[in-house]
Design an enzyme around this catalytic site. Structure first.
Site, mmCIF file in Angstrom:
data_model
loop_
_atom_site.group_PDB
_atom_site.id
_atom_site.type_symbol
_atom_site.label_atom_id
_atom_site.label_comp_id
_atom_site.label_asym_id
_atom_site.label_seq_id
_atom_site.Cartn_x
_atom_site.Cartn_y
_atom_site.Cartn_z
ATOM 1 N N SER A 1 0.847 -1.191 0.000
ATOM 2 C CA SER A 1 0.000 0.000 0.000
ATOM 3 C C SER A 1 0.878 1.234 0.000
ATOM 4 O O SER A 1 2.090 1.163 0.257
ATOM 5 C CB SER A 1 -0.884 -0.007 1.262
ATOM 6 O OG SER A 1 -1.521 1.229 1.470
ATOM 7 N N TYR B 1 -2.670 -0.960 10.237
ATOM 8 C CA TYR B 1 -2.682 -1.149 8.781
ATOM 9 C C TYR B 1 -1.290 -0.903 8.194
ATOM 10 O O TYR B 1 -0.793 -1.687 7.375
ATOM 11 C CB TYR B 1 -3.701 -0.205 8.151
ATOM 12 C CG TYR B 1 -3.921 -0.440 6.675
ATOM 13 C CD1 TYR B 1 -4.689 -1.515 6.238
ATOM 14 C CD2 TYR B 1 -3.367 0.402 5.718
ATOM 15 C CE1 TYR B 1 -4.901 -1.738 4.888
ATOM 16 C CE2 TYR B 1 -3.568 0.192 4.375
ATOM 17 C CZ TYR B 1 -4.342 -0.876 3.956
ATOM 18 O OH TYR B 1 -4.540 -1.111 2.619
#
Length: 269
Positions: free
Chosen positions: A141, A154
């Protein structure tokens, strides 16, 4: 990498970037083993791919289930006879600061976003070694490049995917298996809406955070899928998807400690 008549295993294929990657591969004549926890999403992806004339199989799979992942390669081999591409795309989101997020929720996210990637790689690696050419594609990401506040869990999972992918690439150097790590920026998927919120955070605050995140998700998944599949064809080791991710990646390299001082003024509360 030549994609026609290859077999791609894709997790998280029922929606978003996973679906977009699947359809992009299908247009190139690549057969698909689609995996997701959502059977409805899998059926829809398979229907969309049907017009490409490729062989498609749907597999309900929870990448957090160790035994299910261990058994999964045999399902794929029974349907397709081989595996050439493993695309580890399945993932979940969890907002909140480290102090807000419970240990259970932190472990839940890591079990899917990171350990799911490791489990799938361990399960399929022996079979990828049997192919004349193969590739593992792991979705990290933008938050595997930078670490914003409120994204401790995350970001930790996506940095872990990045580190695992890079080390694995070095270990497989000289073999017939390549490794690609992907860092998408703001892709317009449902990940923000479906993100888990920590217990005890007011609902109004949760809605505000999700709305703020959704404003940053602008790139159509279809475009992201094409970029990622194009990178697979080019045997690229790293793909940063989107202008936003490229700019932030450059800023982090120029100022690895203080980049957030510059970026936080760009984020409109």
């Amino acid at each position: 990498m030549r994609l026609k008549d290859r077999v791609a295993v894709i997790t998280g294929a029922g929606s978003g970037i996973g679906r977009a990657i699947a359809l992009s591969l299908a247009r190139r004549g690549c057969h698909l083993a689609l995996a997701d926890i959502s059977e409805a999403g899998l059926r829809e992806t398979a229907q969309l791919a049907a017009g490409s004339g490729v062989r498609t199989s749907c597999h309900r799979l929870d990448v957090a289930d160790r035994e299910a992942v261990r058994a999964f390669p045999q399902e794929v081999l029974a349907r397709h006879g081989a595996a050439h591409l493993l695309i580890n795309n399945a993932g979940v989101a969890l907002g909140g600061t480290f102090e807000q997020v419970s240990e259970e929720d932190f472990d839940w996210l890591m079990n899917i976003n990171f350990h799911g990637v490791v489990r799938m790689t361990r399960a399929f690696l022996p079979h990828l070694h049997q192919a004349d050419e193969a590739r593992i594609v792991n979705l990290s990401s933008l938050y595997g490049l930078i670490s914003p506040p409120g994204q401790a869990a995350y970001s930790a999972s996506k940095f872990a995917v990045r580190g695992f992918s890079n080390a694995l690439r070095h270990e497989l150097e000289g073999s017939r298996i390549g490794v690609t790590v992907v860092h998408p920026g703001g892709v317009a998927t449902a990940i923000a809406r479906s993100a888990r919120a920590p217990a005890g955070v007011p609902e109004e605050e949760v809605r505000r955070r999700k709305a703020l995140t959704e404003k940053l998700l602008r790139m159509p998944p279809e475009k992201a899928g094409e970029i990622i599949v194009g990178a697979i064809e080019q045997d690229r080791a790293r793909v940063v998807v989107g202008t936003d991710a490229k700019i932030v990646s450059l800023l982090e390299r120029l100022s690895p400690v203080h980049y957030w001082r510059l970026l936080k003024h760009r984020v409109k509360e």
